[in-house]
Design an enzyme around this catalytic site. Structure first.
Site, PDB file in Angstrom:
ATOM      1  N   ASP A 123       0.769  -1.298   0.115  1.00 52.64           N
ATOM      2  CA  ASP A 123       0.025  -0.065  -0.035  1.00 52.64           C
ATOM      3  C   ASP A 123       0.947   1.292  -0.056  1.00 52.64           C
ATOM      4  OD1 ASP A 123      -2.333   1.734   0.772  1.00 52.64           O
ATOM      5  OD2 ASP A 123      -3.291  -0.175   1.034  1.00 52.64           O
ATOM      6  N   HIS A 156      -3.690   5.992   3.356  1.00 50.83           N
ATOM      7  CA  HIS A 156      -4.436   4.768   3.042  1.00 50.83           C
ATOM      8  C   HIS A 156      -4.038   3.669   3.689  1.00 50.83           C
ATOM      9  CE1 HIS A 156      -6.044   1.703   0.323  1.00 50.83           C
ATOM     10  NE2 HIS A 156      -7.010   2.328   0.336  1.00 50.83           N
ATOM     11  N   ALA A 262      -8.067  -9.287  -7.551  1.00 49.78           N
ATOM     12  CA  ALA A 262      -9.244  -9.732  -6.692  1.00 49.78           C
ATOM     13  C   ALA A 262     -10.001 -10.837  -7.854  1.00 49.78           C
ATOM     14  CB  ALA A 262     -10.469  -8.769  -6.388  1.00 49.78           C
ATOM     15  N   TYR A 264      -8.636 -12.826  -9.804  1.00 47.28           N
ATOM     16  CA  TYR A 264      -8.026 -14.254 -10.016  1.00 47.28           C
ATOM     17  C   TYR A 264      -8.565 -15.325  -8.942  1.00 47.28           C
ATOM     18  CZ  TYR A 264      -4.429 -11.586 -12.748  1.00 47.28           C
ATOM     19  OH  TYR A 264      -3.774 -10.799 -13.396  1.00 47.28           O
ATOM     20  N   SER A 312     -11.796  -1.251   0.460  1.00 49.42           N
ATOM     21  CA  SER A 312     -10.386  -1.296   0.809  1.00 49.42           C
ATOM     22  C   SER A 312     -10.430  -1.807   2.502  1.00 49.42           C
ATOM     23  CB  SER A 312     -10.000  -0.055   0.769  1.00 49.42           C
ATOM     24  OG  SER A 312      -9.013   0.287  -0.418  1.00 49.42           O
TER      25      SER A 312
END
Length: 909
Positions: A123, A156, A262, A264, A312
């Protein structure tokens, strides 16, 4: 620029970005509302203001961020636009409730073993000095600057880590303890931007440092080979990847697609919910595995807490639950951890799996307590009990005997190829049976491809059922298995058209078609030969955010080329050639997400419009002598074109009796300003009208006496791409008005209408009680007394503001009729008073106005400016006072009253 060249403005976006718009707030009611712009790699959370809770220092306020990329002006992309939203009625439960919602306290109470290992967060870094985080941190890496620590300079990453830290703190005095470390991997800069390469390196670093879990609260709108490769490496290394699914649904609706990584199968994809209700903003899709509370209270950069919402914050919640599960079941592989979390999720939205919440809300307590030996999808041995097998996902199960058939249902969105791979986690020599049937048939569909651990079928869009069993070779034991589904689009109807030489030929007309990108680096070409000059407008609309359409047009011979790649993924593009010359054109449509994009599940629609110049059948009609003859009340509208701002189209009509006519002009393209002018048989202008700004039409009603008239149409710019329409309709003037019957002035109105001095407002209405304006009274006076036109300019600075009355104002002013309107402004739209009306009609009629008028009314002293005119019109019997001895000179005069004055005048002429 050639079809494969990319200028800086059209470069492939391979960065991801987030931004904070911090605002102070006096309470802890601030929540986060995320709004996204055209982004390719995204951070899926919104921090709307560092909202301090009790005991925290308030954050410094900062101004709102500018919208960063609604157009793809450079390689940087805004991942999330952060805006402030105040919680109010109907807001979700308190953000801190996420711990209870996903069963963290209960999970700790039942857990016997300590939670150990490492969770990596790729991140913006982590606040290394935050008291609530420092004790959980281990060495990480700054992939942007190896000489620096992974310190968070955006916030974040700290918010993501704060969710995990709260799960750790919830251990309290439970028998088990949190000993797992958080590894901060800084792959994004202070703006939340980074490259695809830095994201891949972040996952690789976590694998190399033997992290157990990697949290990825970000995403990429396209499949990428390097990312796909590193995800496979993580699975092989026993590293569990958990990623946010995305928040695109509010902006893109049905176009929204789950982001990569995400999407996969080996990555847990997390959606968002409020309680058991899916969040509308959370991106749905067949790849969604789980959901978690949308809103959380978490840690804020430099201290305090902040309310954040988005997927998130769902990813670290699932990561915390996975960490507790791995402590309870340390021998589990990543696939088994994923499957247990799906199995124990709390059902939400629709029963069973659904594209909004996957298998449901993650429940750490149920996962920790559950035993893992049961095939939880049983019974699923028939179509009626079939388990969901979403495309692009995995399912785990157990075949107990040779007669044990497990049935799965798969929904296929398009025609194409459905593939299912299998593996046996515990080993074995079995060759499983995989039989596919459509929902409307019990016949087995023959495989298109049979390979090692693979079956592929050609399918049409619709529902299918997959029946599986372990086959021969493992008769004496139960056999665990894992299936993974995938899908490939069938080639569209225009294929093969990958080069200009293979371009699909189109006829020269307006048309639409649907295409797709079914293979690596797919380019779709069409060709069209235009027989004459016209407008060529090409609009491409994608069905999914995984397509970023780009348009390239080349005229045969390479003389000229045009490109359009302005907006980002999921948004339409339009290229317009306003004057395309005759000849052959090659048109290419491609997916601009990368230079060599992977196939996409989805389509695009092209609308090609070929608009040839219109022909004005009435030309030449540029003067009264060339005017086109038309009929009043014709069943067909007159259609014409304006070639330039100097072009004027004239039309001629004749009426045999007084008529109330309605002139209607429509089809004026905004923002063109069109004018309609009326002339008598001597080409003397009677009136002029224009459409209002932003309007495509105008209408006016006039009472005309028998005779021949001309009407002209003009505009301030060409009207060539469509016709304007003109109609002239009317009714005989002797017909009564709907709103006059029984009115005290009915007779007077009929008289002045018959004279052609006054008319109605259309739809059979006269509006007798409507007050007259100064401009209306002047126009009517000019009709009555018919003064000659003189070459003068008005002394009133606002006279030209009423173009329809301007000619009448000039005539009246030249004759000296407007002495009652003193000053530099006429104020033509202001109601005219009875005193002003008396002055106007007395001046126009040439009545003698004595300097010593008779004192006739209590409210009209001899010093009143209209006293002499009032005295004159009263002597003529045209106007009178009221029963109480008053004339009310400053009161407005209605249309009925004005008609009564003129009717009396008419009798004396």
């Amino acid at each position: 620029m050639g079809p494969f060249d990319r200028s800086e403005s059209a470069a492939c976006d391979s960065t991801f970005h987030t931004a904070f718009n911090q605002q102070e707030e006096s309470s802890c009611k601030g929540v986060i509302d995320m709004k996204r712009s055209a982004a390719h790699i995204l951070l899926w959370a919104a921090v709307l203001g560092a909202v301090p809770c009790a005991g925290a220092e308030p954050a410094a306020s900062a101004g709102p961020n500018e919208a960063y990329m609604t157009e793809r002006g450079n390689a940087a992309v805004r991942a999330a636009e952060w805006t402030y939203a105040q919680a109010g009625a109907g807001s979700p439960a308190k953000p801190a409730d996420f711990l209870q919602a996903i069963g963290i306290p209960a999970a700790w109470r039942s857990l016997k073993e300590d939670v150990t290992g490492t969770i990596a967060i790729v991140d913006t870094g982590v606040d290394l000095n935050y008291p609530g985080l420092a004790k959980y941190l281990t060495d990480g890496a700054n992939l942007l600057d190896s000489k620096k620590s992974p310190e968070d300079d955006n916030g974040h990453g700290t918010a993501v880590a704060g969710v995990i830290a709260q799960i750790a703190e919830a251990a309290g005095t439970a028998g088990a303890a949190w000993k797992m470390k958080i590894m901060p991997i800084k792959a994004l800069d202070s703006n939340g931007e980074g490259s695809e390469a830095s994201l891949v390196r972040g996952i690789q670093y976590a694998i190399e440092k033997r992290a157990d879990i990697v949290v990825l609260s970000l995403g990429l709108r396209r499949d990428a080979p390097e990312m796909r490769k590193v995800v496979e490496q993580a699975e092989q290394a026993g590293v569990l990847l958990i990623a946010a699914g995305g928040n695109d649904a509010a902006e893109f609706g049905k176009k929204a697609a789950i982001q990569y990584p995400a999407a996969y199968p080996t990555v847990l994809a997390v959606g968002g919910s409020d309680g058991l209700t899916p969040r509308a903003e959370s991106t749905p899709g067949s790849e969604v595995d789980l959901a978690a509370p949308w809103t959380v209270s978490t840690y804020k950069l430099d201290g305090g807490t902040v309310s954040v919402e988005g997927t998130s914050m769902g990813a670290p919640q699932v990561a915390g639950a996975a960490a507790l599960l791995m402590a309870a079941k340390p021998d589990y592989s990543p696939a088994q951890v994923r499957e247990m979390l799906r199995r124990t999720a709390q059902d939400a939205a629709s029963p069973g799996w659904d594209p909004q919440t996957g298998y449901g809300i993650v429940r750490a307590d149920l996962a920790v307590a559950e035993e893992g030996s049961v095939d939880w999808r049983e019974p699923n041995d028939s179509r009626g009990t079939a388990s969901a097998f979403p495309l692009g996902s995995e399912v785990l199960g157990t075949w107990t005997t040779e007669s044990d058939w497990d049935t799965y249902k798969l929904d296929v969105p398009y025609d194409g190829e459905l593939s299912v791979r299998w593996n046996l986690p515990e080993g074995g020599d079995s060759a499983p049976n995989l039989l596919l049937q459509s929902s409307n048939s019990s016949e087995e569909i023959a495989p298109l491809l049979v390979g090692d651990n693979l079956r592929t079928w050609a399918v049409r869009s619709g529902r299918y059922y997959l029946k599986t069993n372990k086959g021969k070779g493992e008769a004496n034991r139960a056999l665990a298995y894992r299936l993974v589904s995938s899908f490939k689009m069938a080639a569209d109807a225009m294929e093969p058209n990958g080069t200009p030489l293979q371009a699909f030929s189109l006829s020269p007309r307006t048309q639409s078609w649907t295409g797709n990108f079914d293979r690596q680096g797919d380019l779709d070409w069409v060709q069209i030969t235009l027989p004459k000059t016209g407008k060529l407008r090409i609009t491409v609309e994608p069905s999914t955010t995984r397509i970023d359409p780009a348009i390239y047009v080349e005229r045969a011979g390479g003389e000229s080329t045009w490109t359009k790649d302005t907006y980002g993924s999921g948004r339409s593009e339009q290229l317009v050639l306003t004057s395309a010359a005759p000849g052959k054109y090659y048109i290419q449509v491609r997916n601009a997400v990368s230079d060599d994009p992977d196939p996409v599940i989805g389509t695009y629609n092209v609308l090609l419009e070929y608009i040839t110049p219109y022909v004005d059948a009435h030309e030449p009609n540029d003067s009264p002598l060339q005017a086109t003859a038309i009929r009043v009340n014709s069943t067909a509208a007159i259609q014409g074109l304006i070639s330039s701002d100097s072009d004027k189209d004239y039309y001629r009509f004749t009426i045999d009796e007084p008529m109330q006519l309605g002139f209607r002009l429509s089809g004026v393209p905004v923002p063109a300003q069109a004018s309609l002018k009326l002339y008598d048989k001597g080409a003397v202008q009677l009136g002029e009208w224009s459409n209002a700004a932003g309007s495509s039409k105008l209408g006016v009603d006039r009472l005309l006496q028998p005779g021949t008239y001309y009407v002209s149409v003009q505009a301030d710019r060409p009207i060539q791409d469509s016709y304007y329409s003109l109609t002239v309709d009317g009714v005989p003037a002797v017909q009564s008005f709907k709103d006059v019957s029984g009115h005290w002035a009915e007779g007077a109105i009929a008289a002045v209408v018959k004279e052609g001095w006054m008319s109605g407002y259309g739809e059979g209405k006269f509006m007798p009680d409507k007050q007259m304006t100064r401009a209306e009274a002047i126009v009517i006076a000019v009709r009555v007394f018919e003064p000659a036109r003189k070459a003068v300019r008005s002394s009133y600075r606002d006279a030209s503001s009423v173009r329809w009355a301007y000619d009448s104002i000039l005539r009246a002013e030249a004759e000296g009729w407007l002495s009652g309107f003193a000053g530099l402004s006429l104020m033509p739209d202001q109601p005219i008073t009875r005193g002003e009306a008396a002055q106007l009609v007395a001046n126009a009629a040439g009545l003698v106005q004595t300097g010593l008028p008779k004192l006739r009314f209590l409210d009209v002293p001899t010093s009143h400016q209209a006293a002499a005119a009032i005295d004159a019109v009263v002597r003529k019997g045209w106007m009178s006072g009221y029963g109480n001895g008053n004339f009310r000179p400053d009161q407005g005069i209605t249309r009925a009253e004005w008609a009564a004055v003129l009717a009396k005048l008419a009798k004396q002429r």
